[in-house]
Design a protein around this motif. Sequence first.
Motif, PDB file in Angstrom:
ATOM      1  N   GLU A  63       0.837  -1.215   0.000  1.00 30.54           N
ATOM      2  CA  GLU A  63       0.000   0.000   0.000  1.00 30.54           C
ATOM      3  C   GLU A  63       0.868   1.259   0.000  1.00 30.54           C
ATOM      4  OE1 GLU A  63      -3.242   0.446  -0.114  1.00 30.54           O
ATOM      5  OE2 GLU A  63      -3.901  -1.626   0.073  1.00 30.54           O
ATOM      6  N   LEU A  64       1.942   1.214   0.783  1.00 29.81           N
ATOM      7  CA  LEU A  64       2.810   2.396   0.899  1.00 29.81           C
ATOM      8  C   LEU A  64       3.506   2.691  -0.435  1.00 29.81           C
ATOM      9  CD1 LEU A  64       4.146   4.590   2.669  1.00 29.81           C
ATOM     10  CD2 LEU A  64       5.938   2.918   3.200  1.00 29.81           C
ATOM     11  N   VAL A  65       4.008   1.648  -1.086  1.00 31.80           N
ATOM     12  CA  VAL A  65       4.690   1.829  -2.369  1.00 31.80           C
ATOM     13  C   VAL A  65       3.726   2.479  -3.369  1.00 31.80           C
ATOM     14  CG1 VAL A  65       5.674   0.581  -4.336  1.00 31.80           C
ATOM     15  CG2 VAL A  65       6.341  -0.054  -1.995  1.00 31.80           C
ATOM     16  N   LYS A  66       2.482   1.946  -3.417  1.00 31.31           N
ATOM     17  CA  LYS A  66       1.468   2.474  -4.343  1.00 31.31           C
ATOM     18  C   LYS A  66       1.230   3.964  -4.082  1.00 31.31           C
ATOM     19  CE  LYS A  66      -2.027  -0.413  -3.947  1.00 31.31           C
ATOM     20  NZ  LYS A  66      -3.397  -0.784  -3.604  1.00 31.31           N
ATOM     21  N   VAL A  99      12.254   5.960   8.908  1.00 31.40           N
ATOM     22  CA  VAL A  99      10.895   5.952   9.465  1.00 31.40           C
ATOM     23  C   VAL A  99      10.585   4.515   9.856  1.00 31.40           C
ATOM     24  CG1 VAL A  99       8.454   6.407   9.029  1.00 31.40           C
ATOM     25  CG2 VAL A  99      10.206   7.896   8.008  1.00 31.40           C
ATOM     26  N   CYS A 100      10.349   4.317  11.144  1.00 30.63           N
ATOM     27  CA  CYS A 100      10.072   2.967  11.660  1.00 30.63           C
ATOM     28  C   CYS A 100       8.575   2.841  11.948  1.00 30.63           C
ATOM     29  CB  CYS A 100      10.884   2.740  12.934  1.00 30.63           C
ATOM     30  SG  CYS A 100      10.364   1.281  13.850  1.00 30.63           S
ATOM     31  N   LEU A 158       1.529   6.901   6.991  1.00 38.12           N
ATOM     32  CA  LEU A 158       2.965   6.616   6.874  1.00 38.12           C
ATOM     33  C   LEU A 158       3.574   7.430   5.727  1.00 38.12           C
ATOM     34  CD1 LEU A 158       5.097   4.753   8.140  1.00 38.12           C
ATOM     35  CD2 LEU A 158       4.326   2.920   6.627  1.00 38.12           C
ATOM     36  N   ALA A 159       2.867   7.479   4.615  1.00 42.52           N
ATOM     37  CA  ALA A 159       3.351   8.263   3.469  1.00 42.52           C
ATOM     38  C   ALA A 159       3.450   9.744   3.841  1.00 42.52           C
ATOM     39  CB  ALA A 159       2.419   8.075   2.274  1.00 42.52           C
ATOM     40  N   VAL A 189       4.403  10.041  15.112  1.00 40.82           N
ATOM     41  CA  VAL A 189       2.971  10.124  14.794  1.00 40.82           C
ATOM     42  C   VAL A 189       2.261   8.902  15.358  1.00 40.82           C
ATOM     43  CG1 VAL A 189       1.290  10.107  12.893  1.00 40.82           C
ATOM     44  CG2 VAL A 189       3.447  11.328  12.618  1.00 40.82           C
ATOM     45  N   GLU A 190       1.070   9.120  15.911  1.00 43.54           N
ATOM     46  CA  GLU A 190       0.189   7.999  16.276  1.00 43.54           C
ATOM     47  C   GLU A 190      -1.037   8.050  15.381  1.00 43.54           C
ATOM     48  OE1 GLU A 190       0.844   6.866  20.989  1.00 43.54           O
ATOM     49  OE2 GLU A 190      -1.007   7.851  20.388  1.00 43.54           O
TER      50      GLU A 190
END
Length: 251
Positions: A15-18, A92-93, A174-175, A186-187
């Motif tokens: 999802e993040l890559v997209k 970023v973890c 995340l993005a 961030v939460e």
Amino acid sequence: MKVVVLGASGEIGTELVKRLRGQGIEVSEAHRSTGVDAYAGTGLDAALTGADVVVDCVNVTTTSARKAVDFFGTVARNVSAAATTAGVRRVVCLSIINAADPAVNAKFGYYQGKAEQERVYAETLPGHRLTFVRSAQWYELARQMMSSLRLGPVAAVPHMRCRPLSAADAAAALADAVTAESNDDVEVAGPDVLDLADIGKAIAQRSGSPRWVVGIRFGGAAVRDGGLVPERPNVVATTTFDQWLDAEFAA
Ligand SMILES: NC(=O)c1ccc[n+]([C@@H]2O[C@H](COP(=O)([O-])OP(=O)(O)OC[C@H]3O[C@@H](n4cnc5c(N)ncnc54)[C@H](OP(=O)(O)O)[C@@H]3O)[C@@H](O)[C@H]2O)c1
């Protein structure tokens, strides 16, 4: 900006890559079948060369504290060393809300691994080069658990009181953290407080499989009784469980 996504083939990595590519960002996908083993440490130096940001979305499926601590701690140490050598601006973890709290993870081996991951990153990278994005549990987690805790037509899902969200909404947060000017932690959580076992039951009812889902007591009272629920998440995702379910099972 060049971003390396470690764990790019996973539930959230995909999802993040997209999402990042949709914003025109150059993304390099890293996981074992691309020749990068973040646990063994092989292929990391080459993968991180020229990267501005690295996102750690690597995962191991285990309930063993020993295995989880070893895996997440080793990966964090290797990624941190390779990021430092390559001069990467920021790591970023992706972690889990309240998982590092000993009062929450005392009986939850996997979360002890996440605590070790956070501890190693914080110890090995300066604060201005490190961002933790801590997500609540995803709706998809119930499905992941039903496939690993399954015997024929019966599956088990732990009672976990949480404030879940879709993996897609977590990937969006995340993005945003990847592209943000600030490196504040961030939460991100979902719109409602729910029991993960009820999510599993609703998914099974809609899909017809497994036939029975039982909620089990696993991982300690804190996990059942609200220890995972954030007090004031910075980001509240809007997709409700019912909306997610309808989209998942739309004809
Ligand atoms: N599930 C949730 O509700 C939730 C909530 C908050 C945070 N998180 C966190 O999100 C992260 C990702 O979880 P996920 O469910 O998306 O993971 P996942 O679907 O299990 O995917 C794991 C990814 O890690 C890669 N990987 C595993 N071992 C590796 C290694 N040694 N070297 C390099 N890559 C490796 C896998 O690819 P290969 O197998 O090809 O190597 C895959 O791309 C985890 O840190 C988890 O704690 C999860």
